[in-house]
Design a protein around this motif. Structure first.
Motif, PDB file in Angstrom:
ATOM      1  N   UNK A 251       0.817  -1.219   0.000  1.00  0.00           N
ATOM      2  CA  UNK A 251       0.000   0.000   0.000  1.00  0.00           C
ATOM      3  C   UNK A 251       0.851   1.270   0.000  1.00  0.00           C
ATOM      4  N   UNK A 252       2.156   1.121  -0.234  1.00  0.00           N
ATOM      5  CA  UNK A 252       3.039   2.275  -0.356  1.00  0.00           C
ATOM      6  C   UNK A 252       3.740   2.271  -1.701  1.00  0.00           C
ATOM      7  N   UNK A 253       4.351   3.401  -2.079  1.00  0.00           N
ATOM      8  CA  UNK A 253       4.964   3.535  -3.398  1.00  0.00           C
ATOM      9  C   UNK A 253       6.435   3.135  -3.413  1.00  0.00           C
ATOM     10  N   UNK A 254       6.985   3.040  -4.644  1.00  0.00           N
ATOM     11  CA  UNK A 254       8.407   2.746  -4.806  1.00  0.00           C
ATOM     12  C   UNK A 254       9.233   4.008  -5.018  1.00  0.00           C
ATOM     13  N   UNK A 255       8.602   5.172  -4.963  1.00  0.00           N
ATOM     14  CA  UNK A 255       9.258   6.436  -5.306  1.00  0.00           C
ATOM     15  C   UNK A 255      10.106   7.010  -4.180  1.00  0.00           C
ATOM     16  N   UNK A 256       9.934   6.495  -2.957  1.00  0.00           N
ATOM     17  CA  UNK A 256      10.606   7.086  -1.810  1.00  0.00           C
ATOM     18  C   UNK A 256       9.868   8.270  -1.225  1.00  0.00           C
ATOM     19  N   UNK A 257       8.754   8.665  -1.829  1.00  0.00           N
ATOM     20  CA  UNK A 257       7.982   9.812  -1.326  1.00  0.00           C
ATOM     21  C   UNK A 257       7.246   9.423  -0.052  1.00  0.00           C
ATOM     22  N   UNK A 258       7.412  10.218   1.002  1.00  0.00           N
ATOM     23  CA  UNK A 258       6.756   9.943   2.269  1.00  0.00           C
ATOM     24  C   UNK A 258       5.275  10.245   2.245  1.00  0.00           C
ATOM     25  N   UNK A 259       4.629   9.990   3.388  1.00  0.00           N
ATOM     26  CA  UNK A 259       3.175  10.177   3.482  1.00  0.00           C
ATOM     27  C   UNK A 259       2.780  11.566   3.974  1.00  0.00           C
ATOM     28  N   UNK A 260       3.749  12.428   4.218  1.00  0.00           N
ATOM     29  CA  UNK A 260       3.459  13.794   4.629  1.00  0.00           C
ATOM     30  C   UNK A 260       3.513  14.037   6.121  1.00  0.00           C
ATOM     31  N   UNK A 261       3.708  12.987   6.932  1.00  0.00           N
ATOM     32  CA  UNK A 261       3.807  13.155   8.390  1.00  0.00           C
ATOM     33  C   UNK A 261       5.229  13.575   8.737  1.00  0.00           C
ATOM     34  N   UNK A 262       5.368  14.746   9.333  1.00  0.00           N
ATOM     35  CA  UNK A 262       6.686  15.284   9.657  1.00  0.00           C
ATOM     36  C   UNK A 262       7.211  14.689  10.956  1.00  0.00           C
ATOM     37  N   UNK A 263       8.513  14.485  11.075  1.00  0.00           N
ATOM     38  CA  UNK A 263       9.075  13.966  12.322  1.00  0.00           C
ATOM     39  C   UNK A 263       9.060  15.003  13.444  1.00  0.00           C
ATOM     40  N   UNK A 371      14.306   5.677  -3.198  1.00  0.00           N
ATOM     41  CA  UNK A 371      13.454   5.066  -4.229  1.00  0.00           C
ATOM     42  C   UNK A 371      13.913   3.640  -4.545  1.00  0.00           C
ATOM     43  N   UNK A 372      12.931   2.778  -4.821  1.00  0.00           N
ATOM     44  CA  UNK A 372      13.214   1.367  -5.076  1.00  0.00           C
ATOM     45  C   UNK A 372      13.423   1.176  -6.574  1.00  0.00           C
ATOM     46  N   UNK A 373      14.594   0.702  -6.940  1.00  0.00           N
ATOM     47  CA  UNK A 373      14.932   0.548  -8.357  1.00  0.00           C
ATOM     48  C   UNK A 373      14.469  -0.811  -8.879  1.00  0.00           C
ATOM     49  N   UNK A 374      14.429  -0.916 -10.202  1.00  0.00           N
ATOM     50  CA  UNK A 374      14.077  -2.191 -10.817  1.00  0.00           C
ATOM     51  C   UNK A 374      15.090  -3.267 -10.444  1.00  0.00           C
ATOM     52  N   UNK A 375      16.361  -2.879 -10.320  1.00  0.00           N
ATOM     53  CA  UNK A 375      17.392  -3.840  -9.950  1.00  0.00           C
ATOM     54  C   UNK A 375      17.146  -4.385  -8.546  1.00  0.00           C
ATOM     55  N   UNK A 376      16.715  -3.498  -7.630  1.00  0.00           N
ATOM     56  CA  UNK A 376      16.423  -3.941  -6.265  1.00  0.00           C
ATOM     57  C   UNK A 376      15.226  -4.878  -6.228  1.00  0.00           C
ATOM     58  N   UNK A 377      14.242  -4.622  -7.063  1.00  0.00           N
ATOM     59  CA  UNK A 377      13.072  -5.498  -7.091  1.00  0.00           C
ATOM     60  C   UNK A 377      13.472  -6.925  -7.438  1.00  0.00           C
ATOM     61  N   UNK A 378      14.529  -7.073  -8.203  1.00  0.00           N
ATOM     62  CA  UNK A 378      15.023  -8.407  -8.541  1.00  0.00           C
ATOM     63  C   UNK A 378      15.582  -9.128  -7.316  1.00  0.00           C
ATOM     64  N   UNK A 379      15.921  -8.355  -6.269  1.00  0.00           N
ATOM     65  CA  UNK A 379      16.524  -8.940  -5.077  1.00  0.00           C
ATOM     66  C   UNK A 379      15.481  -9.448  -4.081  1.00  0.00           C
ATOM     67  N   UNK A 380      14.217  -9.122  -4.279  1.00  0.00           N
ATOM     68  CA  UNK A 380      13.193  -9.573  -3.346  1.00  0.00           C
ATOM     69  C   UNK A 380      12.942 -11.068  -3.542  1.00  0.00           C
ATOM     70  N   UNK A 381      12.319 -11.722  -2.566  1.00  0.00           N
ATOM     71  CA  UNK A 381      12.010 -13.156  -2.720  1.00  0.00           C
ATOM     72  C   UNK A 381      10.864 -13.432  -3.685  1.00  0.00           C
ATOM     73  N   UNK A 382      10.246 -12.379  -4.211  1.00  0.00           N
ATOM     74  CA  UNK A 382       9.010 -12.542  -4.979  1.00  0.00           C
ATOM     75  C   UNK A 382       9.272 -12.622  -6.471  1.00  0.00           C
ATOM     76  N   UNK A 383       8.396 -13.358  -7.151  1.00  0.00           N
ATOM     77  CA  UNK A 383       8.448 -13.402  -8.606  1.00  0.00           C
ATOM     78  C   UNK A 383       7.896 -12.122  -9.222  1.00  0.00           C
ATOM     79  N   UNK A 384       6.981 -11.461  -8.499  1.00  0.00           N
ATOM     80  CA  UNK A 384       6.409 -10.199  -8.974  1.00  0.00           C
ATOM     81  C   UNK A 384       5.901  -9.414  -7.773  1.00  0.00           C
TER      82      UNK A 384
END
Length: 410
Positions: A251-263, A371-384
């Motif tokens: 339910x979150x993006x791969x862009x690295x963009x936060x949800x707007x809640x400031x620390x 941000x999550x790159x396509x190369x990093x997605x290859x490192x996950x345990x998932x096929x997709x």
């Protein structure tokens, strides 16, 4: 008039428990009666046949997530059907049979509730007409329950005949409840232990990336989480049958963009006489960061500080209205007792996007926000994997995510 501890305890205990989980019900619509109900070890399943199916033919098993008490499969139906996208109707329209799997106690150990899913898989195979392969997974904690169940079945030599394992916003590398909220739960334990009991339940400790058992504790990885991770390792960590595809939805993006809640921002501020001085803040990076001031009834004000934690409340990922759930509960206590609060920030990140796709632990700012790159997605345990275009409410059933999921089904 000052509130006594006895009055405060009575007020807390007379109301519903503070539960950090999706809910409550938002509609009066009643789910249709299931075609079958299965009594399972430590749980129950509701079975709905797909359109045109007189019996189980093309089964999709859906394991429930975390909360307190027994699963409410009527609420599960509501969550999956009556939100932004009618997932259950669409599954059944496509001839899929839906098996909703719930537990007698959602906060029990994931290992115990995995026995329920294992039994549901066996029951499904026994009752299925034909040999169409199974789809097995779950939402939030349910994805971990199903993951362990399938891996355990392989380890002990039981065929699960599952062609697709899926997890929907599941915290594979840890979930997050702000330390401020955990501390408040434990600080008010002698008034009402239910909130603290939820934070300290077996499932919560297994899920949370960092946990405290008492308000003055330093955040750490719970021993129960470490034991659960060892149990996963003992069964190979993931279903590994050659025919089983693994997919994950976040339910979150791969862009690295936060949800707007400031620390470091005030999220819950005590206004009533019984809680003046209480202040819960969003998590900041760095050492000796103030995350909470606690004063309830006659107790002195205590400060809670943390070190070496990331600014995780604003991270990309599925969000939970944790601050809002607490604030609403306090504001429902009769005003004369003085528990009113302001609530400038209602939500926080609950399942970071990197956790939902098992990419890395949410340990640093860079872990969370790079941000999550396509190369990093290859490192996950998932096929997709499928990530949302923005941070949405945890396990929100959106068209964007659901249509992708439907296209993956065998």
């Amino acid at each position: 008039m000052s509130t006594t501890e006895e009055q405060a305890a009575e007020a807390f205990r007379s109301g519903p428990p503070i539960i950090l989980a999706p809910g409550p019900r938002t509609t009066d619509r009643i789910p249709p009666p299931p075609n079958d109900v299965w009594d399972l070890p430590h749980g129950t399943a509701w079975v709905y046949h797909g359109e045109g199916n007189g019996q189980l033919t093309r089964p999709v098993l859906m394991a429930d997530g975390f909360s307190t008490g027994p699963s409410d499969l009527g609420f599960t139906w509501e969550h999956l059907e009556y939100g932004p996208y009618p997932l259950l109707s669409e599954l059944r329209r496509r001839g899929r049979d839906v098996v909703l799997v719930g537990y007698h106690e959602r906060s029990a150990s994931i290992l115990q509730n995995a026995e329920t899913v294992m039994a549901a898989v066996i029951e499904t195979i026994d009752r299925r007409v034909g040999d169409h392969p199974l789809t097995v997974g779950g939402f939030s904690m349910g994805g971990l329950v199903a993951r362990y169940a399938l891996a355990k079945m392989e380890t002990v030599g039981i065929e699960h005949q599952t062609q697709l394992y899926y997890s929907y916003d599941t915290p594979h590398t840890g979930a997050w409840i702000p330390i401020a909220l955990q501390a408040f739960a434990h600080y008010t334990k002698k008034l009402d232990s239910r909130f603290s009991d939820q934070i300290n339940s077996p499932a919560a400790q297994e899920l949370l990336w960092k946990h405290i058992a008492n308000w003055e504790d330093k955040p750490a990885t719970s021993e129960l989480r470490l034991a659960f991770l060892r149990a996963l390792e003992e069964v190979g960590n993931w279903p590994r049958a050659r025919e089983t595809r693994l997919i994950a939805i976040a339910n979150g993006p791969d862009t690295g963009a936060g949800n707007g809640v400031a620390p470091g921002t005030e999220a819950v501020i005590g206004k009533g006489l019984a809680v003046i001085g209480t202040e819960l803040r969003t998590q900041s990076e760095g050492d000796d960061q103030l995350v909470a001031k606690l004063r309830v009834v006659t107790l002195p004000t205590r400060e809670i500080r943390t070190s070496q934690l990331p600014d995780i409340d604003g991270a990309p990922g599925g969000t939970l209205h944790g601050f809002g759930i607490l604030a609403d509960a306090l504001n429902e206590i009769p005003p004369l007792l003085g528990f009113g609060v302001d609530n400038p920030i209602r939500e926080h990140c609950f399942v970071p996007a990197v956790s939902a796709i098992a990419l890395r632990e949410p340990a640093t700012h860079d872990d969370l926000y790079t941000p999550i790159s396509d190369e990093e997605l290859e490192e996950t345990p998932f096929h997709a994997v499928k990530l949302a275009s923005q941070s949405d409410t945890h396990t929100l059933i959106t068209e964007e995510l659901s249509t992708w999921f439907l296209d993956q089904l065998p």
